[in-house]
Design an enzyme around this catalytic site. Structure first.
Site, mmCIF file in Angstrom:
data_model
loop_
_atom_site.group_PDB
_atom_site.id
_atom_site.type_symbol
_atom_site.label_atom_id
_atom_site.label_comp_id
_atom_site.label_asym_id
_atom_site.label_seq_id
_atom_site.Cartn_x
_atom_site.Cartn_y
_atom_site.Cartn_z
ATOM 1 N N ASN A 82 -24.085 60.204 32.258
ATOM 2 C CA ASN A 82 -24.901 60.945 33.012
ATOM 3 C C ASN A 82 -26.031 61.367 33.299
ATOM 4 O OD1 ASN A 82 -21.807 62.475 31.726
ATOM 5 N ND2 ASN A 82 -21.444 62.644 33.678
ATOM 6 N N LEU A 89 -30.683 62.900 35.798
ATOM 7 C CA LEU A 89 -29.346 63.390 35.083
ATOM 8 C C LEU A 89 -28.704 64.218 35.854
ATOM 9 C CD1 LEU A 89 -28.126 64.842 32.306
ATOM 10 C CD2 LEU A 89 -28.762 66.567 32.609
ATOM 11 N N CYS A 90 -27.423 63.779 35.774
ATOM 12 C CA CYS A 90 -26.682 64.226 36.611
ATOM 13 C C CYS A 90 -25.273 64.728 35.885
ATOM 14 C CB CYS A 90 -25.635 62.805 37.523
ATOM 15 S SG CYS A 90 -24.609 62.502 38.248
ATOM 16 N N ILE A 91 -25.885 66.100 36.397
ATOM 17 C CA ILE A 91 -24.942 67.373 36.045
ATOM 18 C C ILE A 91 -24.836 68.742 36.862
ATOM 19 C CG2 ILE A 91 -27.170 68.545 35.004
ATOM 20 C CD1 ILE A 91 -25.238 69.089 32.858
#
Length: 174
Positions: A82, A89-91
């Site tokens: 992620n 950051l991919c969240i």
């Protein structure tokens, strides 16, 4: 122009995190005159592949915080499903609360003004423990992580990249 409510919210959150630190991360201001840019130290959670790791990140807040989410970018190279190669950051919790059927995320999983730095960073620590491989930012890391998990840790490629290899995309856990 930064809203007075954003300055107030960030001031209170920063003070709270200084007075009541949370295990797993520490925060400080990049510049004492700017509440809108924080330096974050994230410590790899115990009993995970990232245990013993120290990850530096930058957190930037929009002028209308908390109505819009901040951004979090790792400054330390992190090999994780992620985390994009550039450190972004991919969240879900940092995505704006729009209805996007293509994303596979429910609006309730996305940012809302009741979230705060503490909930974001606890979500990041949780993500280190259990990556989201269904919506990866790093497809190679995601594939390797799934192979590692399916093999119950017998396939060591993912673990070796994180811990040992002098790989340009990884952070070495000491």
């Amino acid at each position: 122009m930064c809203s007075p409510s954003a300055v107030r919210a960030l001031g209170l959150e920063f003070k709270s995190l200084q007075e009541e630190p949370v295990e797993g991360f520490r925060v400080k201001l990049v510049n004492d005159e700017n509440l809108f840019e924080w330096e974050v130290a994230i410590f790899g959670p115990p009993n995970t592949l990232y245990e013993g790791g120290y990850f530096k990140a930058s957190m930037k807040f929009p002028p209308d915080y908390p109505y819009s989410p901040p951004t979090l970018k790792f400054l330390t190279k992190v090999w994780h499903p992620n985390v994009y190669e550039n450190g972004d950051l991919c969240i879900s919790i940092l995505h704006p609360p729009v209805d996007d059927p293509q994303s596979g995320e429910l609006p309730c999983e996305r940012w809302n003004p009741t979230q705060n730095v503490r909930t974001i960073l606890l979500s990041v620590i949780s993500l280190l423990n259990e990556p989201n491989t269904f919506s990866p930012a790093n497809v190679d890391a995601s594939v390797m992580y799934r192979k590692w998990k399916e093999s119950r840790g017998k396939d060591k490629e993912y673990e070796n990249i994180i811990r040992y290899n002098p790989h340009p995309h990884c952070y070495h856990v000491m």
